[in-house]
Design an enzyme around this catalytic site. Structure first.
Site, PDB file in Angstrom:
ATOM      1  CB  SER A 129      -1.234   0.560   1.612  1.00  0.00           C
ATOM      2  OG  SER A 129      -1.672   1.524   1.469  1.00  0.00           O
ATOM      3  CE  LYS A 184      -3.484  -2.873  -0.259  1.00  0.00           C
ATOM      4  NZ  LYS A 184      -3.938  -2.835  -0.527  1.00  0.00           N
ATOM      5  CG  HIS A 187      -4.745  -0.507   4.247  1.00  0.00           C
ATOM      6  ND1 HIS A 187      -4.598  -0.450   3.140  1.00  0.00           N
ATOM      7  CD2 HIS A 187      -3.733   0.069   4.356  1.00  0.00           C
ATOM      8  CE1 HIS A 187      -4.441   0.935   2.650  1.00  0.00           C
ATOM      9  NE2 HIS A 187      -3.217   1.130   3.883  1.00  0.00           N
ATOM     10  CG  ASN A 188      -6.933  -2.066   0.233  1.00  0.00           C
ATOM     11  OD1 ASN A 188      -6.405  -1.448   0.933  1.00  0.00           O
ATOM     12  ND2 ASN A 188      -7.147  -2.338  -1.448  1.00  0.00           N
ATOM     13  CD  GLU A 191      -7.059   3.258   0.207  1.00  0.00           C
ATOM     14  OE1 GLU A 191      -7.870   2.912  -0.873  1.00  0.00           O
ATOM     15  OE2 GLU A 191      -6.411   2.600  -0.097  1.00  0.00           O
TER      16      GLU A 191
END
Length: 484
Positions: A129, A184, A187-188, A191
């Site tokens: 990222s 991940k 995380h997204n 986000e």
């Protein structure tokens, strides 16, 4: 001939920048691209004179790598990854390492790890990222897969990753099989939530307070000096100040429809599978979906042009501060939900996730990097078994101060007809999570009434189930399964 330390396949923006990053840290990199002219353009241009070896076939790539060979794929997620793995298995040998640095779905990484390991090789699925700039200057890297592969790639990954206070690398081993791509994905998802919350704050200031882009630029500039200090607040500040060729804010000229690549949706679907209330992030995904309905929204706005709504008449300066508090409170909820999903999935997939370490990996390099993550790291370092961030002493104290302004913002938005789906979802989650008694007792009575699904009683031990013959005609036979 000197062999390369690592090979990379896929010379799009992220791939090229990662190669340049690796080379700048003293590593020799061999590169390959399916369209081989891109290899020649790269090695003859940007990479000219550097320790970068261009190759024109996968066999040539393999021949130029030191053993154990390490090959990183930066290609589009999906079938192309499986196809490339199949081709690599023909030119690599047992002990070599295949790395997927794309945005693959974590179940695919679980499957691929097993497939590659069955052939005697090692597999790493790693989240990367930070976008174009992060890839070049230092991304956040979240590797998982075959544990035996980690010592071989650790020096490279930790060298090229972002660094935070004390030189700590924003990269560490996450866990087995799909753990890296799972983290991940979360995380997204976070986000998505962070971006939507900022957009809701922007719309409140624009539509409710009538603020200009320049005025909002100053607000976000101030906010970036507070607990909200983060990459996304920083770029929002800069976006609002950016002018088009006619001197007017370019943000006001951008069409209000948003797209998505799927990681936010995957996060929501996984949360449903795991039974985790990821309400804020799911609302942020749906907000992108409703934004895409532009023509319908324009028509509906005309049909309901006279809808009743109040106008704002309060203290403008105070309300801006209230919005900041609502944004901060909602952001805490977003991370609380994301971490709950990680803890639940870790139990499902038998991963031993280091939650403080994950916060550190997100502390720099990635899109959601912020000062705030340092507090999350402290919370999980202090109590690795923490069930929810809202129960951490620091966050409990902070939330107590934010609740009143948060409620004022959501209620004012509702009265004035400004949509704040993620602010509102976050507040509803908080109220539900902190409510000792919810109306699910009535829901269970309904389920038992129409489907004999049974219920538990307050005056009986947990795990003991009852059925009522509500109509006098249904009999006493109950359903054989009971699921909350």
């Amino acid at each position: 001939m000197n062999k390369a330390d690592i090979g990379l396949i896929g010379l799009a923006v992220m791939g090229e920048n990662l190669v340049m990053n690796m080379e700048s840290k003293g590593f020799t990199v061999a590169v390959f691209n399916r369209t081989t002219s891109k290899v020649d353009d790269f090695t003859g241009g940007r990479a000219k004179g550097k320790n970068i070896i261009g190759t024109h076939s996968l066999k040539e790539l393999a021949d130029n790598l030191a053993k154990p060979r390490k090959v990183m794929m930066m290609v589009k997620a999906g079938q192309s990854v499986d196809d490339l793995i199949g081709q690599l298995l023909e030119v690599l040998e047992p002990g070599d390492i295949i790395i997927d640095g794309g945005n693959s779905h974590f179940p695919d990484s679980i499957r691929r790890t097993a497939h590659v390991e069955a052939r005697g090789l090692h597999y790493i699925g790693t989240g990367v990222s930070g976008g174009e700039e992060g890839a070049l200057k230092g991304p956040s890297i979240m590797p998982g897969g075959s544990p035996a592969a980690w010592p071989a790639v650790k020096p490279i990954f930790q060298s090229i990753s972002a660094k935070v206070e004390g030189g700590a690398a924003c990269c560490d081993w996450v866990g087995e099989n799909g753990a890296g791509h799972f983290v991940k994905m979360v995380h997204n998802g976070i986000e998505y939530g962070d971006m939507q919350l900022i957009c809701e704050a922007y719309q409140l200031m624009k539509d409710l307070l009538g603020m200009t882009a320049d005025e909002m630029h100053e607000v976000f500039k101030d906010w970036n000096e507070t607990e909200l200090d983060s990459y996304l607040i920083e770029i929002t500040r800069d976006i609002l100040a950016y002018k088009d060729t006619d001197g007017k804010p370019i943000v006001d000229k951008i069409l209000d429809t948003a797209g998505q690549k799927g990681t936010g949706k995957w996060t929501g679907v996984t949360a449903l599978d795991e039974g985790v209330p990821l309400t804020l992030i799911v609302e942020s995904v749906f907000s992108r979906c409703i934004s895409a309905m532009k023509s319908e929204r324009v028509e509906a706005a005309g049909e309901y042009a006279g809808k009743q709504k109040a106008s704002f008449s309060g203290d403008r300066k105070q309300f801006i501060e209230d919005i900041r508090c609502a944004l901060y409170a909602s952001k805490i909820i977003s991370y609380a939900q994301g971490y709950t999903l990680m803890k639940t999935a870790a139990s499902t997939y038998k991963w031993n996730l280091n939650y403080g370490g994950i916060a550190l990996m997100w502390r720099g390099g990635c899109i959601i990097r912020s000062v705030f993550l340092g507090k999350i790291k402290e919370a999980y370092d202090s109590n690795p078994e923490l069930s929810n961030l809202l129960l951490d002493p620091y966050f409990k104290q902070v939330m107590q101060q934010l609740i009143a302004p948060w409620r004022r913002v959501v209620s004012q938005a509702v009265l004035c007809g400004v949509p704040v789906p993620s602010f509102a979802a976050a507040l509803s989650y908080f109220d539900g999570y902190t409510c000792e008694r919810l109306p699910a007792n009535l829901l269970q009575a309904q389920r038992d009434f129409f489907g004999a699904h049974t219920y538990e009683r307050l005056d009986e031990p947990r795990g003991k189930f009852f059925h009522t013959n509500w109509t006098g005609e249904g009999g006493n036979t109950s359903a054989s399964t009971y699921n909350v």
